[in-house]
Design an enzyme around this catalytic site. Structure first.
Site, short mmCIF file in Angstrom:
data_model
loop_
_atom_site.label_atom_id
_atom_site.label_comp_id
_atom_site.label_asym_id
_atom_site.label_seq_id
_atom_site.Cartn_x
_atom_site.Cartn_y
_atom_site.Cartn_z
CG ASP A 1 -2.00 -1.03 1.16
OD1 ASP A 1 -2.13 -1.70 0.12
OD2 ASP A 1 -2.73 -1.18 2.16
NE ARG B 1 -13.23 4.24 3.75
CZ ARG B 1 -12.69 3.04 4.00
NH1 ARG B 1 -12.18 2.32 3.01
NH2 ARG B 1 -12.66 2.56 5.23
CG HIS C 1 -4.67 8.57 3.27
ND1 HIS C 1 -5.75 7.91 2.73
CD2 HIS C 1 -3.81 7.60 3.67
CE1 HIS C 1 -5.56 6.60 2.79
NE2 HIS C 1 -4.40 6.38 3.36
CG ASP D 1 -1.72 4.04 3.12
OD1 ASP D 1 -1.23 2.90 2.97
OD2 ASP D 1 -2.91 4.23 3.43
CD1 TRP E 1 -10.38 -0.40 2.19
CD2 TRP E 1 -12.01 -1.50 3.25
NE1 TRP E 1 -9.88 -0.84 3.39
CE2 TRP E 1 -10.86 -1.52 4.06
CE3 TRP E 1 -13.18 -2.14 3.70
CZ2 TRP E 1 -10.82 -2.13 5.30
CZ3 TRP E 1 -13.14 -2.76 4.95
CH2 TRP E 1 -11.98 -2.75 5.74
CD GLU F 1 -7.98 -5.96 -1.26
OE1 GLU F 1 -7.16 -5.34 -0.55
OE2 GLU F 1 -9.20 -5.74 -1.26
CG ASP F 2 -6.71 -8.01 2.80
OD1 ASP F 2 -7.91 -8.21 2.51
OD2 ASP F 2 -6.37 -7.29 3.74
CG MET G 1 -1.67 4.83 7.27
SD MET G 1 -3.28 4.11 7.67
CE MET G 1 -2.93 2.38 7.31
#
Length: 242
Positions: free
Chosen positions: A83, A183, A181, A85, A148, A151-152, A178
């Site tokens: 990711d 979403r 930010h 971030d 969101w 998938e993981d 992280m």
């Protein structure tokens, strides 16, 4: 060994900021975490269309695109999927591939490190690493997780269903910071994710790197990373409730 770091995000100004923060982090931990004998590159992938990012985000499909496009450039045999971030906090968290698929991001400052425990046993989010052989064995990542989440967990299922185990660093080493930010737009929670996760065994052979389709839009090269924009389509209509 040649290794690639692949990151995926929506296309907007925040993507550029986060990617620069990822590549230019003050501690240079991204670079220090690499083995000295490794040739490494970083590629950022974003999805776009005529409205510049006004479609639903699909992280796993973008990572499949990253894998596919990168192999057009060099014969990478190790892929780190991150990711954009997440910044590693310990340079002992070495970014390379292992005998088993690797999950690097065990704890994050955003969650107070959760007392150095995973959110749940099958957690495989944030930052992971697979060799080319391991990636192909699970048919890459799923292409049908729009929005969101989920998938993981599907990727974790693919790994275990193919007789492999997830390896992880020590809990004191796999810590990440992280970048703060909000979403991203068009990355709302996917209400179908729980049903999809339960059907990984039935879908993983037909949904993955073998079924990937997309259109290349642009390639921009920077000193420490390359940004590639693609069109990956739209999610299928959701079933009507009633």
């Amino acid at each position: 060994m040649q290794m690639l770091i692949v990151v995926a995000d929506n296309v907007d100004g925040r993507n550029e900021f986060r990617c620069k923060s990822f590549c230019f982090c003050p501690e240079r931990l991204i670079l220090k975490a690499l083995l000295k004998s490794t040739v490494a590159s970083a590629i950022s992938w974003d999805q776009t269309n005529d409205l510049l990012g006004e479609d639903t985000f699909n992280r796993a499909k973008l990572l499949n695109v990253g894998y596919t496009e990168a192999l057009k450039d060099a014969e990478y045999d190790c892929f780190i999927f991150s990711d954009v971030d997440l910044i590693p906090m310990d340079d002992r968290n070495l970014y390379h591939c292992y005998d088993q698929p690797r999950h690097f991001a065990i704890a994050m400052d955003k969650f107070g490190f959760r007392d150095q425990r995973l959110p749940y046993a099958g957690y495989f989010g944030g930052v992971s690493g697979l060799s080319k052989k391991q990636f192909l064995k699970i048919n890459g990542f799923p292409n049908e997780y729009w929005g969101w989440g989920g998938e993981d967990d599907d990727i974790y299922n693919r790994i275990t269903l193919n007789g492999m185990k997830v390896s992880r660093p020590d809990v004191r080493i796999g810590r990440y910071r992280m970048i703060k930010h909000e979403r991203d737009k068009h990355n709302e929670p996917n209400p179908q994710r729980f049903n999809k996760i339960q059907n990984t065994k039935n879908t993983m052979r037909k949904d993955g790197i073998s079924s990937l389709t997309y259109r290349l839009v642009s390639i921009k090269k920077y000193p420490l990373y390359t940004n590639i924009s693609v069109e990956i389509g739209k999610p299928p209509p959701r079933p009507i409730k009633g």
